[in-house]
Design a protein around this motif. Structure first.
Motif, mmCIF file in Angstrom:
data_model
loop_
_atom_site.group_PDB
_atom_site.id
_atom_site.type_symbol
_atom_site.label_atom_id
_atom_site.label_comp_id
_atom_site.label_asym_id
_atom_site.label_seq_id
_atom_site.Cartn_x
_atom_site.Cartn_y
_atom_site.Cartn_z
ATOM 1 N N HIS A 164 45.058 36.614 41.155
ATOM 2 C CA HIS A 164 45.973 37.021 40.316
ATOM 3 C C HIS A 164 46.828 36.624 39.826
ATOM 4 O O HIS A 164 47.420 36.743 38.680
ATOM 5 C CB HIS A 164 45.612 38.679 40.482
ATOM 6 C CG HIS A 164 44.348 39.322 40.212
ATOM 7 N ND1 HIS A 164 43.701 40.106 39.470
ATOM 8 C CD2 HIS A 164 43.040 39.180 41.212
ATOM 9 C CE1 HIS A 164 42.865 40.594 39.420
ATOM 10 N NE2 HIS A 164 42.119 39.954 40.926
ATOM 11 N N ASN A 180 43.824 44.674 47.394
ATOM 12 C CA ASN A 180 43.470 44.934 46.615
ATOM 13 C C ASN A 180 43.558 46.725 46.222
ATOM 14 O O ASN A 180 43.322 46.825 45.110
ATOM 15 C CB ASN A 180 41.571 45.210 46.510
ATOM 16 C CG ASN A 180 41.648 42.999 46.638
ATOM 17 O OD1 ASN A 180 42.416 42.995 45.490
ATOM 18 N ND2 ASN A 180 39.785 42.749 47.036
ATOM 19 N N SER A 213 45.776 47.404 43.489
ATOM 20 C CA SER A 213 46.421 46.836 42.158
ATOM 21 C C SER A 213 46.465 47.810 41.489
ATOM 22 O O SER A 213 46.037 49.535 40.794
ATOM 23 C CB SER A 213 44.468 46.315 41.766
ATOM 24 O OG SER A 213 43.959 45.681 42.285
ATOM 25 N N ASP A 273 41.927 44.674 40.930
ATOM 26 C CA ASP A 273 40.252 44.855 42.599
ATOM 27 C C ASP A 273 39.834 46.082 42.391
ATOM 28 O O ASP A 273 39.752 45.633 43.717
ATOM 29 C CB ASP A 273 41.221 43.405 43.351
ATOM 30 C CG ASP A 273 40.734 42.360 42.254
ATOM 31 O OD1 ASP A 273 40.092 42.105 41.493
ATOM 32 O OD2 ASP A 273 40.679 40.549 42.632
ATOM 33 N N GLU A 333 38.365 49.046 43.824
ATOM 34 C CA GLU A 333 37.320 48.574 44.670
ATOM 35 C C GLU A 333 36.839 50.539 44.607
ATOM 36 O O GLU A 333 37.500 51.434 44.506
ATOM 37 C CB GLU A 333 37.374 48.235 46.187
ATOM 38 C CG GLU A 333 37.631 47.087 45.944
ATOM 39 C CD GLU A 333 37.337 46.248 47.537
ATOM 40 O OE1 GLU A 333 37.864 46.845 48.871
ATOM 41 O OE2 GLU A 333 37.527 45.261 47.814
ATOM 42 N N HIS A 349 37.627 44.226 40.512
ATOM 43 C CA HIS A 349 36.905 42.945 41.125
ATOM 44 C C HIS A 349 35.902 41.890 41.205
ATOM 45 O O HIS A 349 35.395 41.329 41.100
ATOM 46 C CB HIS A 349 36.674 43.638 42.042
ATOM 47 C CG HIS A 349 37.446 43.036 43.380
ATOM 48 N ND1 HIS A 349 36.517 43.295 44.860
ATOM 49 C CD2 HIS A 349 37.859 41.627 43.496
ATOM 50 C CE1 HIS A 349 37.263 42.656 45.603
ATOM 51 N NE2 HIS A 349 37.598 40.970 45.182
ATOM 52 N N HIS A 350 36.505 41.806 39.411
ATOM 53 C CA HIS A 350 35.490 40.682 38.802
ATOM 54 C C HIS A 350 33.880 41.000 39.195
ATOM 55 O O HIS A 350 33.546 39.830 38.842
ATOM 56 C CB HIS A 350 35.544 39.510 39.233
ATOM 57 C CG HIS A 350 36.929 38.721 39.922
ATOM 58 N ND1 HIS A 350 37.813 38.486 38.720
ATOM 59 C CD2 HIS A 350 37.573 38.856 41.003
ATOM 60 C CE1 HIS A 350 38.714 38.080 39.108
ATOM 61 N NE2 HIS A 350 38.697 38.590 40.922
ATOM 62 N N SER A 397 32.420 43.434 41.293
ATOM 63 C CA SER A 397 31.864 42.305 42.553
ATOM 64 C C SER A 397 30.767 43.654 43.598
ATOM 65 O O SER A 397 31.067 44.810 42.387
ATOM 66 C CB SER A 397 32.980 41.998 43.890
ATOM 67 O OG SER A 397 34.141 43.488 43.906
ATOM 68 N N SER A 454 32.416 47.404 43.841
ATOM 69 C CA SER A 454 34.021 48.331 42.592
ATOM 70 C C SER A 454 31.929 48.739 41.979
ATOM 71 O O SER A 454 30.619 48.589 41.819
ATOM 72 C CB SER A 454 34.859 47.590 42.100
ATOM 73 O OG SER A 454 34.124 46.157 42.044
ATOM 74 N N HIS A 456 30.127 36.245 41.749
ATOM 75 C CA HIS A 456 30.419 36.772 41.258
ATOM 76 C C HIS A 456 30.020 36.967 39.704
ATOM 77 O O HIS A 456 30.457 36.413 39.117
ATOM 78 C CB HIS A 456 32.497 37.668 40.947
ATOM 79 C CG HIS A 456 32.547 37.936 42.159
ATOM 80 N ND1 HIS A 456 33.742 38.061 42.647
ATOM 81 C CD2 HIS A 456 32.149 39.049 43.463
ATOM 82 C CE1 HIS A 456 33.857 38.377 43.935
ATOM 83 N NE2 HIS A 456 33.329 39.059 43.841
#
Length: 552
Positions: free
Chosen positions: A358, A425, A428, A445, A447, A471-472, A474, A477, A503
């Protein structure tokens, strides 16, 4: 520095170096071959000295090109020298235009992908310009009576003027910029490299010590001193002219104008060629109109970076990953895009947290363009914070308003900075951007724990039409309660192709689908552009600019 001063062609293995090596060996063999009558060999009776010299020059150039890595400019020079040598060997009359076209055809034949590289076009275009302004043109009256050095100086000046002017449309098309100090920098650098640096470097590579040390040391001294001059030149704010990448018709019109301006003396009204440059010169950066907002999710691989544009402001949310010590999402993806658009200022950058996927491109971006302020959840001793012209911490409740667009920070809280139990994270920066009732939520990101806190504390404030998958995508999340609170119509997954984290997780990706949420992935769609107005328009780069190997 070399790019800003326009002398990168001298630092690389260019045609100038290869031609010099070929000429050196050709002249040496020619001189020795002619004088072989002083020995018992009598070589000219078996092979004319001109043919022997041509063969020697061609072989020397071949070896040098192979050692240099066979780049496109090197291939072009080698093929042109080879065509000339073969023509001389077989006693054929050679036209320089035929030589250039044959070299171009052979380069494309052996390396079809070369046409995708800027070096291919710049290399052949530079030679074509030189041939256009020199071959077949009569000398000016009185040239024959001038001193040789004055004639050579006039020829070199004409060549530099023609190449500088002739390559501007192509350089702007490829890079969105052109060096304004290039003529002055090249006027100093070309003679220095041609007559001193390159010969000394070549001699230093073959001479024994201490002669090699003296040659290489002096060459190094000259380049170091030149770098001081170039650094001074590149420091001027007007050293580089930056414009958006022109449309095809603008480039074609500027090209016609350039050909007109470089036409032979006697050509009517050559100055009119300047008027054909006007669309190129006056090309202004595109921007949203009043009541619009543009969001561009970059294809930076396994990382995050989005550009948010209003009518008068531009804001960057994260800066992409670090790829290597020399390259990152900033200098490989974001900066080239900004230059192509003619954007040289960012009103703000938000770094959601310290993970390198990031924050990796932030320093590269801040070194190259002006940034108004930086918002982040980074530690205060972080290098990005220290480099920022103005820094402020992301704290829930902060907000601002640009041309009808509302920006609101929903996370993290001020108290979270006093706790050491949270990972980066968890802090964020979560940003919601709203225009005309249409919103995009950017959660970085965060969670499951942070998602639950947002659902409990913000509730209806989370609702958005577009969601950047936390978080892309993941497995920790994109919880069901969070997605039900946001209720997006579209979700963006910024992920790298075949990334090692796998991911987005399959079960998470399917969860979005089960809720009827549209899904777009940057590893499949490329860069994703959203145009907010009365509705949301979605543009996928790889769909708009499809390549034949995509299979569609």
């Amino acid at each position: 520095m070399f790019n800003r001063t326009g002398i990168s062609h001298l630092i690389s293995i260019s045609g100038l170096h290869i031609t010099m090596v070929a000429a050196l060996f050709s002249g040496l063999i020619f001189a020795l071959w002619r004088r072989s009558f002083f020995t018992t060999a009598r070589l000219p009776l078996m092979l004319p000295a001109q043919k022997a010299a041509a063969l020697a020059g061609m072989l020397a150039a071949t070896v040098y090109v192979l050692l240099a890595g066979s780049g496109v400019p090197a291939q072009r020079t080698l093929l042109m020298l080879t065509v000339v040598a073969l023509a001389l060997w077989w006693g054929r009359i050679t036209s320089v235009s035929h030589v250039l076209c044959l070299a171009l055809g052979l380069v494309v034949l052996f390396d079809p992908w070369a046409v995708l590289g800027p070096g291919f076009w710049l290399s052949f275009a530079a030679v074509a310009v030189i041939l256009y302004v020199s071959v077949g043109r009569a000398a000016a009256n009185g040239d024959a009576g001038k001193l040789r050095w004055r004639a050579a100086l006039q020829s070199a000046t004409l060549t530099q003027y023609a190449v500088t002017l002739g390559l501007v449309p192509l350089t702007v098309l490829l890079f969105g910029q052109a060096s304004l100090v290039s003529p002055l920098a090249n006027a100093v650098a070309i003679p220095l490299f041609s007559f001193l640096v390159t010969p000394l470097a070549l001699l230093g590579s073959v001479l024994p010590a201490p002669l090699s040390f003296w040659c290489l040391g002096f060459a190094h001294f000259l380049v170091a001193e030149l770098a001081q001059v170039l650094n001074w030149l590149s420091g001027f704010s007007l050293a580089v002219w930056t414009v958006p990448i022109p449309d095809a018709w603008m480039f074609a019109l500027a090209l016609i104008g350039t050909i007109w301006m470089l036409a032979p003396r006697g050509w009517p009204a050559r100055y009119l060629g300047l008027f054909a440059w006007l669309p190129l010169v006056l090309n202004a950066p595109a921007h949203p109109r009043a009541g619009e907002m543009w969001v561009t999710a970059f294809d930076v691989g396994q990382g995050m970076a989005l550009l948010i544009e209003t009518e008068k402001h531009r804001f960057l949310y994260d800066t992409g990953p670090t790829y290597s010590p020399e390259s990152d999402g900033g200098n490989r993806v974001i900066l080239p895009y900004l230059r192509a658009r003619g954007i040289n200022t960012l009103d703000g950058i938000m770094i959601t947290h310290s993970d390198t996927d990031h924050a990796g491109g932030a320093l590269s971006i801040m070194r190259e363009i002006r940034v108004g302020r930086v918002s982040s959840s980074l530690p205060l001793e972080h290098p990005i914070v220290r480099a920022a012209p103005l820094h402020e911490r992301c704290i829930a409740g902060q907000s601002w308003h640009w041309e009808g667009v509302d920006f609101a920070l929903l996370h993290p809280t001020a108290a979270s900075y006093d706790s050491e139990k949270w990972k980066p994270n968890a802090r964020s920066c979560t940003l919601k951007v709203t225009l005309n009732g249409l919103a995009i939520l950017l959660p970085g990101d965060i969670e499951a724990v942070q998602e639950a806190e947002l659902v409990a504390g913000k509730g209806a404030e989370l609702a958005a039409d577009v969601l950047l998958a936390p978080h892309h995508g993941s497995g920790t999340s994109s919880t069901l309660p969070f997605l039900q609170a946001v209720q997006p119509q579209l979700a963006l997954f910024q992920v790298g192709y075949r990334n090692r984290y796998r991911h987005p997780k399959q079960e998470v990706f399917e969860r979005y689908g089960e809720l009827g949420i549209g899904r777009l992935r940057s590893d499949e769609a490329g860069a994703i552009s959203l145009r907010f107005g009365s509705a949301i328009e979605v543009i996928e780069y790889r769909r708009e600019h499809a390549r034949y190997w995509y299979g569609r």
